[in-house]
Design an enzyme around this catalytic site. Structure first.
Site, PDB file in Angstrom:
ATOM      1  N   SER A  21      -5.104  24.852-137.221  1.00 33.98           N
ATOM      2  CA  SER A  21      -5.840  24.353-136.374  1.00 33.98           C
ATOM      3  C   SER A  21      -6.173  23.582-137.082  1.00 33.98           C
ATOM      4  O   SER A  21      -6.255  22.809-138.043  1.00 33.98           O
ATOM      5  CB  SER A  21      -6.842  25.881-136.328  1.00 33.98           C
ATOM      6  OG  SER A  21      -7.341  25.995-137.713  1.00 33.98           O
ATOM      7  N   ASP A  61      -1.948  32.690-131.219  1.00 31.79           N
ATOM      8  CA  ASP A  61      -3.556  33.551-131.396  1.00 31.79           C
ATOM      9  C   ASP A  61      -3.074  34.726-130.357  1.00 31.79           C
ATOM     10  O   ASP A  61      -2.971  34.352-129.316  1.00 31.79           O
ATOM     11  CB  ASP A  61      -4.164  32.405-131.355  1.00 31.79           C
ATOM     12  CG  ASP A  61      -4.242  31.370-132.089  1.00 31.79           C
ATOM     13  OD1 ASP A  61      -4.138  32.008-133.664  1.00 31.79           O
ATOM     14  OD2 ASP A  61      -4.782  30.408-132.316  1.00 31.79           O
ATOM     15  N   LYS A 121      10.617  23.447-141.523  1.00 36.94           N
ATOM     16  CA  LYS A 121      10.043  24.606-141.732  1.00 36.94           C
ATOM     17  C   LYS A 121       8.899  24.834-140.894  1.00 36.94           C
ATOM     18  O   LYS A 121       9.130  25.465-139.368  1.00 36.94           O
ATOM     19  CB  LYS A 121      10.357  25.256-142.717  1.00 36.94           C
ATOM     20  CG  LYS A 121      10.908  26.660-142.445  1.00 36.94           C
ATOM     21  CD  LYS A 121      11.847  26.971-141.938  1.00 36.94           C
ATOM     22  CE  LYS A 121      13.302  26.704-142.293  1.00 36.94           C
ATOM     23  NZ  LYS A 121      15.092  26.308-141.689  1.00 36.94           N
ATOM     24  N   THR A 144       7.870  23.785-138.409  1.00 40.69           N
ATOM     25  CA  THR A 144       7.399  23.202-137.151  1.00 40.69           C
ATOM     26  C   THR A 144       8.607  23.772-136.549  1.00 40.69           C
ATOM     27  O   THR A 144       8.171  24.220-135.576  1.00 40.69           O
ATOM     28  CB  THR A 144       7.589  21.678-137.885  1.00 40.69           C
ATOM     29  OG1 THR A 144       6.426  20.939-137.881  1.00 40.69           O
ATOM     30  CG2 THR A 144       7.961  20.885-135.813  1.00 40.69           C
ATOM     31  N   LEU A 165      -5.610   7.981-139.502  1.00 40.46           N
ATOM     32  CA  LEU A 165      -6.006   6.679-139.958  1.00 40.46           C
ATOM     33  C   LEU A 165      -7.096   6.467-140.775  1.00 40.46           C
ATOM     34  O   LEU A 165      -8.112   7.267-140.373  1.00 40.46           O
ATOM     35  CB  LEU A 165      -6.061   6.691-138.525  1.00 40.46           C
ATOM     36  CG  LEU A 165      -4.934   6.804-137.502  1.00 40.46           C
ATOM     37  CD1 LEU A 165      -4.753   7.001-135.904  1.00 40.46           C
ATOM     38  CD2 LEU A 165      -4.075   5.533-137.844  1.00 40.46           C
ATOM     39  N   GLY A 189     -31.800  20.247-131.765  1.00 41.58           N
ATOM     40  CA  GLY A 189     -31.731  21.047-132.854  1.00 41.58           C
ATOM     41  C   GLY A 189     -32.300  22.538-132.153  1.00 41.58           C
ATOM     42  O   GLY A 189     -33.573  22.474-131.222  1.00 41.58           O
ATOM     43  N   CYS A 222     -33.927  14.159-128.298  1.00 40.09           N
ATOM     44  CA  CYS A 222     -34.709  15.830-128.165  1.00 40.09           C
ATOM     45  C   CYS A 222     -35.163  16.291-129.329  1.00 40.09           C
ATOM     46  O   CYS A 222     -36.594  15.517-129.228  1.00 40.09           O
ATOM     47  CB  CYS A 222     -33.107  16.666-128.380  1.00 40.09           C
ATOM     48  SG  CYS A 222     -33.697  18.137-127.166  1.00 40.09           S
ATOM     49  N   GLU A 235     -42.370  27.030-129.168  1.00 37.48           N
ATOM     50  CA  GLU A 235     -41.087  27.196-129.883  1.00 37.48           C
ATOM     51  C   GLU A 235     -41.444  28.307-130.829  1.00 37.48           C
ATOM     52  O   GLU A 235     -40.697  29.521-131.425  1.00 37.48           O
ATOM     53  CB  GLU A 235     -39.937  26.014-130.103  1.00 37.48           C
ATOM     54  CG  GLU A 235     -38.654  26.982-130.581  1.00 37.48           C
ATOM     55  CD  GLU A 235     -37.454  25.543-130.266  1.00 37.48           C
ATOM     56  OE1 GLU A 235     -36.175  26.262-130.523  1.00 37.48           O
ATOM     57  OE2 GLU A 235     -37.855  24.356-130.127  1.00 37.48           O
ATOM     58  N   HIS A 283     -30.159  13.293-124.159  1.00 33.52           N
ATOM     59  CA  HIS A 283     -29.234  12.201-125.522  1.00 33.52           C
ATOM     60  C   HIS A 283     -27.733  12.128-125.335  1.00 33.52           C
ATOM     61  O   HIS A 283     -27.385  11.653-124.302  1.00 33.52           O
ATOM     62  CB  HIS A 283     -28.007  13.777-125.316  1.00 33.52           C
ATOM     63  CG  HIS A 283     -28.651  15.505-125.944  1.00 33.52           C
ATOM     64  ND1 HIS A 283     -28.767  15.685-127.260  1.00 33.52           N
ATOM     65  CD2 HIS A 283     -29.433  16.086-125.429  1.00 33.52           C
ATOM     66  CE1 HIS A 283     -29.273  16.526-128.126  1.00 33.52           C
ATOM     67  NE2 HIS A 283     -30.081  16.800-126.531  1.00 33.52           N
ATOM     68  N   GLU A 322     -26.658   9.813-126.866  1.00 29.04           N
ATOM     69  CA  GLU A 322     -25.177   9.370-127.606  1.00 29.04           C
ATOM     70  C   GLU A 322     -24.016  10.056-126.592  1.00 29.04           C
ATOM     71  O   GLU A 322     -22.986   9.921-126.856  1.00 29.04           O
ATOM     72  CB  GLU A 322     -25.436  10.663-128.835  1.00 29.04           C
ATOM     73  CG  GLU A 322     -25.463  12.147-128.810  1.00 29.04           C
ATOM     74  CD  GLU A 322     -26.962  12.788-128.712  1.00 29.04           C
ATOM     75  OE1 GLU A 322     -26.832  13.751-128.566  1.00 29.04           O
ATOM     76  OE2 GLU A 322     -27.561  11.814-128.017  1.00 29.04           O
TER      77      GLU A 322
END
Length: 547
Positions: free
Chosen positions: A13, A146, A188, A190, A240, A353, A380, A404, A519, A521
């Site tokens: 993965s 999987d 192999k 692959t 890269l 968060g 945030c 919170e 957000h 970003e």
């Protein structure tokens, strides 16, 4: 009708299927085609919204309020195409839809099975919007073999047969491990991965082979022979220096040409890669360097702040500097003085968060930035902590805190400067929430408008009086403290159109101190850096010149 490219992975993965998909989308765009990218995730969560960042990394949010896999962030950053709810689906969502239909009686008493009911639901998802674009790129999460991914592989196998011949191709990403003892690349794994794919009825048309070492032509021919693909369809994918070199690197290795050949598109339109040459030039030829501290609670897994890291890179590109990011655990400041950990940085960013852990450290980081006049960007929760810091240390609300954290502790410990958001306006209707509602999908999610204060720093940065940004939160700064805070210089520079919800705060007498509830970003791109990040890095450059 769209042509479909199904991107799968094997051997291990985290090989970079999302990046390969995004780069391919950018290359097809460079040739004049329209594209849409989708992610099909086999996990049983309905979406990643309730997953810990340590489990899954960042949760990316779309304009229409979907909480999705971080790969959709790659798709947007590379193609500029805004992702939608219909660009992400999980096994959990698919099974939920099937069971809802069964309860309604939509299946007329039939026995519900994975084939055909689950696979049909997946195929219906794949068809959405197929007449809108030239190419639909669909990434299947996980690796071949999987068990939870089998319904998706079966669905795309069926889907390719349902479509006219030549309408669908399969691109498989694998790893070529290098054995240092023998000095060999091993093919192999692959071969076995492709055989696994073939055993469920899918024959890849293109193989993208990740490798840390050059792949000799004879090895490519060997892979082609044993995996039943053309040798020119075996595409190397080398490591890269920057992910933004990927479109040019894949183009050099012939990925986009291999895809067009597989569809029989000839002659192929010539690509215009000027955008990506400019991006590569800005990445590889910086004219300076700035140091930015990201003070967060999930710093052990950098993918938890993936979009923030990339947006800072984009801000650096806008200013032709390299942004050197250092991850600082906010919990350190709860045991130690913040100054020794933050001195030497040219700017400080406190991200979002959930939960109380690490928040006192974020408050100390905001205080350090305010008092030392260091550029600060709070996102945030980072904005909320900056407001709490101002309330405690400037406005005289000594017990200022967030509802919170009281909710978590089960008792009142703070004067709630930040409260649980119970209702808000979305479009033309009112949304209502309770503290004990289900957690999944119940936050203020997606794009919302904000009105900026005339003459404020943020209005100058954006160059407009009205903006639209993406949100993901369920707690909000309370406006009842606005007058007291503004009297001390903390300007509420952006508000929701109805004037009820604070969107942006800034210190009017600080060189650069901005907190945003949204957000930014999530909307930044290498060829279109978000204005807040571009100006934040500019401010860091100014600070570096003063040191």
């Amino acid at each position: 009708m769209a042509r479909y490219v199904f991107i799968t992975g094997g051997v291990v993965s985290s090989l970079g299927k999302g990046l390969a998909s995004a780069a391919l989308g950018a290359l097809l765009q460079a040739r004049g085609f329209s594209v849409r990218l989708r992610k099909l995730d086999p996990y049983l969560n309905v979406d990643p919204g309730t997953m810990s960042p340590f489990e899954h990394g960042e949760v990316f949010v779309t304009d229409d309020g979907a909480e999705t896999d971080l790969d959709l962030g790659h798709y947007e950053r590379f193609t500029g195409v805004p992702a939608r709810k219909t660009d992400s689906v999980s096994s959990g969502r698919i099974y939920s839809n099937v069971l809802e239909k069964e309860r309604r009686g939509d299946y007329l008493g039939k026995t519900i099975q994975v084939v055909p009911h689950v696979t049909n639901e997946i195929k219906e998802f794949l068809k959405i919007g197929e007449d809108e674009v030239d190419f639909m790129l669909c990434e299947i999460g996980g690796t071949v073999g999987d068990i939870e991914g089998l319904p998706f592989f079966e669905a795309i196998r069926q889907f390719s047969h349902d479509k006219p011949r030549g309408q669908c191709i399969f691109m498989h990403l694998t790893l070529l491990p290098y054995l240092a003892a023998s000095g060999e690349l091993k093919t192999k794994p692959t071969q076995h991965s492709v055989k696994e794919l073939q055993s469920i009825g899918i024959a890849p048309d293109i193989l993208v082979c990740r490798s840390e070492h050059p792949i000799p032509q004879k090895e490519r021919e060997k892979i082609a022979l044993f995996c039943n693909v053309r040798s020119e369809s075996v595409v190397p994918a080398y490591d890269l220096k920057s992910i933004y070199e990927a479109p040019l690197a894949y183009h050099r290795e012939g990925l986009d040409q291999a895809v067009l050949d597989a569809f029989g598109i000839s002659p192929a339109p010539r690509p215009n890669l000027d955008r990506w040459h400019d991006v590569a030039d800005r990445i590889n030829n910086p004219e300076g360097e700035v140091n930015v501290a990201i003070v967060g609670k999930y710093v052990q897994l950098e993918d938890a702040y993936k979009s923030i890291k990339e947006a800072l890179t984009h801000g650096g590109m806008a200013n032709r500097v390299k942004v050197k990011v250092e991850w600082v655990d906010s919990e350190l400041f709860e045991r130690e003085d913040a100054a020794p950990h933050l001195e030497g940085f040219h700017a400080i960013l406190v991200p979002g968060g959930f939960g109380e852990r690490g928040t006192e450290g974020k408050i100390k980081a905001a205080q350090f930035a305010r008092e030392r006049r260091i550029p600060y960007l709070g996102i945030c929760l980072g904005m909320q902590m900056a407001v709490i810091e101002a309330a405690r240390n400037v406005a005289g609300v000594a017990t200022a805190g967030s509802e919170e954290f009281d909710h978590e502790a089960g008792k009142k410990r703070f004067e709630p400067v930040v409260y649980h958001l119970k209702e808000w306006i979305q479009g033309n209707h009112k949304v209502e929430r309770k503290a004990d509602d289900d957690k999944g999908g119940t936050m203020r999610l997606g794009a919302y408008d904000a009105a900026l204060t005339e003459g404020s720093r943020v209005a100058e940065i954006y160059g407009t009086a009205s903006i639209e940004e993406r949100h993901r939160h369920r707690y909000e700064v309370d406006t009842k403290y606005r007058e007291a805070l503004e009297a001390q210089g903390l300007c509420f520079a952006g508000m929701s159109p109805d004037g009820r919800l604070p969107e942006i705060v800034e210190w009017s007498d600080h060189p650069w101190f901005i907190g945003v509830q949204f957000h930014p970003e999530l909307k930044s791109k290498p060829f279109a850096p978000h204005p807040l990040f571009a100006d934040f890095v500019r401010a860091a450059v100014e600070t570096s010149r003063l040191v």
